[in-house]
Design a protein around this motif. Sequence first.
Motif, mmCIF file in Angstrom:
data_model
loop_
_atom_site.group_PDB
_atom_site.id
_atom_site.type_symbol
_atom_site.label_atom_id
_atom_site.label_comp_id
_atom_site.label_asym_id
_atom_site.label_seq_id
_atom_site.Cartn_x
_atom_site.Cartn_y
_atom_site.Cartn_z
ATOM 1 N N THR A 186 45.978 40.019 39.706
ATOM 2 C CA THR A 186 46.486 41.139 40.214
ATOM 3 C C THR A 186 46.799 42.335 39.737
ATOM 4 O O THR A 186 46.627 42.105 38.501
ATOM 5 N N ALA A 214 45.164 43.765 44.541
ATOM 6 C CA ALA A 214 44.419 43.002 43.672
ATOM 7 C C ALA A 214 42.753 43.599 43.564
ATOM 8 O O ALA A 214 42.304 42.403 42.833
ATOM 9 N N THR A 215 42.348 44.905 44.359
ATOM 10 C CA THR A 215 40.605 45.454 44.033
ATOM 11 C C THR A 215 40.997 45.842 42.646
ATOM 12 O O THR A 215 42.181 45.841 42.410
ATOM 13 N N ASN A 226 38.268 40.646 42.241
ATOM 14 C CA ASN A 226 37.480 40.783 41.776
ATOM 15 C C ASN A 226 36.629 41.071 40.548
ATOM 16 O O ASN A 226 35.221 41.434 40.347
ATOM 17 N N ASP A 251 35.039 39.688 46.554
ATOM 18 C CA ASP A 251 35.855 40.840 47.097
ATOM 19 C C ASP A 251 35.408 40.831 48.219
ATOM 20 O O ASP A 251 36.713 42.365 48.609
ATOM 21 N N ALA A 283 39.681 40.151 47.974
ATOM 22 C CA ALA A 283 40.432 41.545 47.108
ATOM 23 C C ALA A 283 41.038 42.213 48.683
ATOM 24 O O ALA A 283 42.071 42.638 48.244
ATOM 25 N N ASP A 317 45.080 42.651 49.052
ATOM 26 C CA ASP A 317 45.639 43.949 49.311
ATOM 27 C C ASP A 317 46.386 43.999 50.494
ATOM 28 O O ASP A 317 47.121 44.821 50.475
#
Length: 431
Positions: free
Chosen positions: A230, A237-238, A242, A419, A422, A426
């Motif tokens: 993160t 997290a995005t 990822n 992806d 993430a 989030d």
Amino acid sequence: MKKTIAILLAVCCVGLMLASCGSTPASSPAPASAAGEAPTVPTEEVTLQFWHHYSAQSAENETLMNILIPKFEQENPGIKVNAVSHEWADLHDKLLISAQSNTLPDVARLDSAWIPEFQQMDILVALNQEMSDFDSVAGNLLESAMSTAKIGDDFFGLALNTNTKILYYNTKALADAGIAPPATMDDFVAAAKTLAGTNGDGQQVWGYNEPGLSGWNLCPFIWSCGGELTNPEQTIATGYINSEATVGAIQMLADLYQSDSITGWNSGDIPMTDGFGTGRYLMMLEGPWKTAELAGAYPDLEYGTAPMPAGAGGSHSVLGGEDISMFTSANKEAAWLFLQFMTGEFAQEEMAKCGQIPVNKATMETETVKNADFAPYIEALPNAKSRPTVAAWTEMDNDLMVSVTAVMNGEKSAQDAMDELALKWDALLAQ
């Protein structure tokens, strides 16, 4: 403890009635000390319920049951301790269920990653608020270890032990293959592939063993490869879980698995200690407890240790350890005495003999610790990193395991899986 005086008086009356009938004295919580006042020794016999995840057959559990609890009970007449062993995952789930049914124990040994979750549920005691001697007790413990129990300005436990993981390797296997202990991530990948194959008995051999796919297992590779889980604030997290570096670390492990160079997390795989002890696994990433396990089960095995292989992000293992916490429903007076005992010099040194790195500063200076081969782990601790200290971590960790399992099995690409993960993370972080 959210009980009224009337309820407490009723409990005491019931206890007296039972005692007069020859029954065991009631172990209901005694009235809590007012905030800021030091707890007093209970005046009636109480039984503390202590849940932990020392394996029932482990040296730690034998020490707890045969040495520590008898000594605590001898030093604290009127207080009994009922210690119950649970598997690690079972303990977490059992506590969640018990919180809903108001059947929590007084005290538990918790994975430090669980503290934020249980604190958010409002079931842990803020020790610094309720115990007037908290500062003096906590001052005897390592600050880095105590940070795992801190949320905001409050402490919801005492550090019990600390640890991290380093690389174990089979010295004969590496020597026979002409391989030096891997210092870099490229060295590690090459070694895992070179060591994999079959032994003289025609049995399959793997270069590396990893017993799980949770954050505890994956984080050293992600961080050392330059990835993150993160952002630093632990709110997004995005762009992190990822990212190219994180995805690359997952793909690296998946490639090694697909080439039969690593294994260990599947049902039916050889257990880690047995696999390493019999030469079926030739490298593993493990903590100080493994030294004691190998000495007991495979005393003639020759192996060496090395730091986590360094990648683009450096050499970073995962910070582990456990805290001992008190629940809001506990008998606080007796529970606080037990917490102090378990983090005191005697108990800490006895557990050090079982491979637990102590957190008591005085115990760190004892000959027991200095002679216990803890040095490689202690040297690795400054670069070890914590898993996210967020209440949603348990659910996030489960999602991570599911996502990476899909990558290992070739069901999803590492990028697609991360992806998707993430977005899930989030949403959890936003709660």
